[in-house]
Design a protein around this motif. Structure first.
Motif, mmCIF file in Angstrom:
data_model
loop_
_atom_site.group_PDB
_atom_site.id
_atom_site.type_symbol
_atom_site.label_atom_id
_atom_site.label_comp_id
_atom_site.label_asym_id
_atom_site.label_seq_id
_atom_site.Cartn_x
_atom_site.Cartn_y
_atom_site.Cartn_z
ATOM 1 N N ILE A 66 -4.558 -30.915 -12.475
ATOM 2 C CA ILE A 66 -4.466 -32.413 -12.906
ATOM 3 C C ILE A 66 -4.248 -32.177 -14.595
ATOM 4 O O ILE A 66 -5.204 -31.275 -14.987
ATOM 5 C CB ILE A 66 -5.739 -33.090 -12.745
ATOM 6 C CG1 ILE A 66 -5.760 -33.455 -11.275
ATOM 7 C CG2 ILE A 66 -5.566 -34.599 -13.360
ATOM 8 C CD1 ILE A 66 -7.080 -34.215 -10.761
ATOM 9 N N ARG A 67 -3.348 -32.606 -15.188
ATOM 10 C CA ARG A 67 -2.997 -32.486 -16.329
ATOM 11 C C ARG A 67 -3.097 -33.707 -17.405
ATOM 12 O O ARG A 67 -2.908 -34.789 -16.943
ATOM 13 C CB ARG A 67 -1.400 -31.999 -16.690
ATOM 14 C CG ARG A 67 -0.922 -30.999 -15.454
ATOM 15 C CD ARG A 67 -1.433 -29.568 -15.914
ATOM 16 N NE ARG A 67 -0.651 -29.184 -16.915
ATOM 17 C CZ ARG A 67 0.488 -28.607 -16.939
ATOM 18 N NH1 ARG A 67 1.161 -28.211 -15.848
ATOM 19 N NH2 ARG A 67 1.037 -28.153 -18.169
ATOM 20 N N ALA A 68 -3.593 -33.131 -18.500
ATOM 21 C CA ALA A 68 -3.877 -34.326 -19.378
ATOM 22 C C ALA A 68 -3.010 -34.462 -20.184
ATOM 23 O O ALA A 68 -1.821 -33.461 -20.321
ATOM 24 C CB ALA A 68 -5.178 -33.902 -20.417
ATOM 25 N N PHE A 69 -2.421 -35.711 -20.591
ATOM 26 C CA PHE A 69 -1.417 -35.925 -21.636
ATOM 27 C C PHE A 69 -1.521 -37.106 -22.455
ATOM 28 O O PHE A 69 -2.336 -38.009 -22.168
ATOM 29 C CB PHE A 69 0.031 -36.216 -20.812
ATOM 30 C CG PHE A 69 0.140 -37.664 -19.978
ATOM 31 C CD1 PHE A 69 0.612 -38.686 -20.542
ATOM 32 C CD2 PHE A 69 -0.574 -37.722 -18.934
ATOM 33 C CE1 PHE A 69 0.817 -39.798 -19.873
ATOM 34 C CE2 PHE A 69 -0.433 -38.891 -18.213
ATOM 35 C CZ PHE A 69 0.069 -40.065 -18.656
ATOM 36 N N GLU A 70 -1.046 -37.106 -23.704
ATOM 37 C CA GLU A 70 -1.022 -38.070 -24.626
ATOM 38 C C GLU A 70 0.232 -38.466 -25.331
ATOM 39 O O GLU A 70 0.843 -37.555 -25.747
ATOM 40 C CB GLU A 70 -1.910 -37.722 -25.783
ATOM 41 C CG GLU A 70 -2.330 -38.744 -26.802
ATOM 42 C CD GLU A 70 -3.182 -38.312 -28.053
ATOM 43 O OE1 GLU A 70 -3.159 -39.005 -29.072
ATOM 44 O OE2 GLU A 70 -3.811 -37.358 -27.656
ATOM 45 N N PRO A 71 1.016 -39.750 -24.987
ATOM 46 C CA PRO A 71 2.345 -39.942 -25.517
ATOM 47 C C PRO A 71 2.226 -39.873 -27.135
ATOM 48 O O PRO A 71 1.128 -40.569 -27.496
ATOM 49 C CB PRO A 71 2.421 -41.281 -24.860
ATOM 50 C CG PRO A 71 1.516 -41.430 -23.753
ATOM 51 C CD PRO A 71 0.398 -40.702 -23.975
ATOM 52 N N GLY A 72 3.211 -39.638 -27.445
ATOM 53 C CA GLY A 72 3.252 -39.816 -29.038
ATOM 54 C C GLY A 72 3.348 -41.092 -29.424
ATOM 55 O O GLY A 72 2.968 -41.264 -30.872
ATOM 56 N N LEU A 73 3.620 -42.190 -28.459
ATOM 57 C CA LEU A 73 3.756 -43.504 -29.078
ATOM 58 C C LEU A 73 2.590 -44.265 -28.558
ATOM 59 O O LEU A 73 2.447 -44.105 -27.066
ATOM 60 C CB LEU A 73 5.050 -44.188 -28.807
ATOM 61 C CG LEU A 73 6.155 -43.485 -29.345
ATOM 62 C CD1 LEU A 73 7.483 -44.149 -28.863
ATOM 63 C CD2 LEU A 73 6.012 -43.749 -30.907
ATOM 64 N N GLN A 74 1.806 -44.993 -28.783
ATOM 65 C CA GLN A 74 0.610 -45.503 -28.430
ATOM 66 C C GLN A 74 0.543 -47.076 -28.085
ATOM 67 O O GLN A 74 1.396 -47.695 -29.059
ATOM 68 C CB GLN A 74 -0.779 -45.328 -29.297
ATOM 69 C CG GLN A 74 -0.908 -43.721 -29.608
ATOM 70 C CD GLN A 74 -1.389 -43.213 -28.323
ATOM 71 O OE1 GLN A 74 -2.322 -43.736 -27.527
ATOM 72 N NE2 GLN A 74 -1.211 -41.985 -28.082
#
Length: 348
Positions: A66-74
């Motif tokens: 399971i991979r964490a991700f954070e979009p560059g646009l919030q």
């Protein structure tokens, strides 16, 4: 009118499976952990986020694969902190043959956790079942943070937060219906942004997880002021609502704010520019109806109805219309700087 649109969404959308939390609990607490029973999903531990069958609940450590991700646009969520995770079935890839409409393989799961001042409030689950139908549900964390159980009917004004609203399973369609495969935030523009973290677009390409890697990677055009405003409008307005998808609630009015891959050559080619800047609106900045003024009046924030509606809360004209009770002052600042940077032009 909004009620009619929502009814249409409920009848037509193929994805959101309505679940009931009534009946067998489907889990039990044992020595601080969780044991799942009967294949139920009434507890967050049973979704596989921390391990299969409830394993891993004691440590709350995200399971392998399971991979964490954070979009560059919030996406603005009234100031709540968020963590996001995705699990792709082994050996599968995301179908990116249409760069603006990614399609995910059956078995894909996504989780999104919301926290207020470090305290977990809710975790949402999206699971594409083997037959291709999306299951969407939400888990409400207990006040002591020891349990997270399924909540299907939503909750308004969660205590201890600035009015945070947990959506019901009907509410989820209002936004997620705006994408053909219904996933929001895990897409090329946001993951390709320089501020993205975790499983970014570059990592997806590097690991061979996309059927058609974008060439070149999408980049928002224009100056720093242009890019900040266009990116904000894309994530907060265009991805879910103001686009051309048939079930997108904001598309019918002609205001299109999603950044499309084919439009990233210049600011003036974007739908946001073509459908907002100098384009007359049915609203006026002093009320709901009246003399037409522009959606965006170059150089003039006071006459820009888009800015006016984004700065409103608790009124019929507020934008976004749901999911927020607090004005995003930072986001408004991005939009204000963009409008004020524009030279005056004839209105359309």
């Amino acid at each position: 009118m909004r009620i009619v649109c929502l009814v249409v969404l409920v009848l037509l959308a193929p994805g959101c499976e309505r679940r009931s939390s009534r009946g067998s609990a489907g889990w039990k607490a044992v020595d601080g952990g969780i044991v799942c029973e009967g294949g139920g999903l009434q507890h967050l531990a049973c979704t596989g986020l921390y391990g299969e069958g409830g394993k891993g609940w004691e440590r709350r450590a995200v399971a392998a694969g399971i991979r964490a991700f954070e979009p560059g646009l919030q996406l603005w969520s009234d100031g709540l902190e968020k963590s996001r995770f995705i699990q792709l079935p082994p050996g599968t890839r995301i179908d990116t043959s249409r760069p603006d409409e990614w399609r995910f393989p059956p078995g894909t799961k996504l989780w999104k956790e919301f926290r207020w001042k470090g305290k977990p409030i809710e975790t949402r689950l999206l699971w594409k079942k083997p037959e291709g139908k999306w299951l969407r549900t939400t888990y409400r964390w207990s006040d002591d943070g020891q349990q997270a159980t399924e909540l299907t009917d939503g909750e308004k004004n969660v205590p201890g937060t600035p009015g945070h609203e947990i959506p019901s399973q009907v509410d989820c369609l209002t936004c997620h219906g705006g994408r053909e495969d219904e996933v929001l935030g895990f897409e090329a523009v946001a993951l390709g942004h320089e501020a993205a973290r975790g499983l970014t677009l570059a990592k997806l390409v590097e690991e061979g997880l996309l059927t058609h890697p974008p060439e070149p990677p999408p980049r928002i055009p224009g100056s720093e002021v242009d890019r900040a405003a266009l990116g904000y409008l894309h994530m907060n307005c265009g991805v879910s609502c103001h686009n051309t998808n048939p079930l997108a609630l904001g598309g019918g009015g002609g205001l299109l704010l999603r950044l499309e891959a084919a439009e990233l050559g210049s600011v003036h080619l974007t739908d946001a520019w073509k459908t907002a800047v100098g384009v007359r609106s049915i609203f006026r900045t002093t009320g709901l109806f009246g003399d037409a003024v522009p959606r965006i009046a170059p150089g003039d924030v006071k006459r820009s109805t888009l800015f006016h509606r984004m700065s409103a809360r608790g009124l019929p004209v507020q934008m976004p219309p749901i999911g927020t009770h607090v004005v995003d002052e930072q986001g408004l600042g991005l939009l204000q700087r963009w409008i004020e940077s524009m030279p005056a032009m004839a209105e359309r």
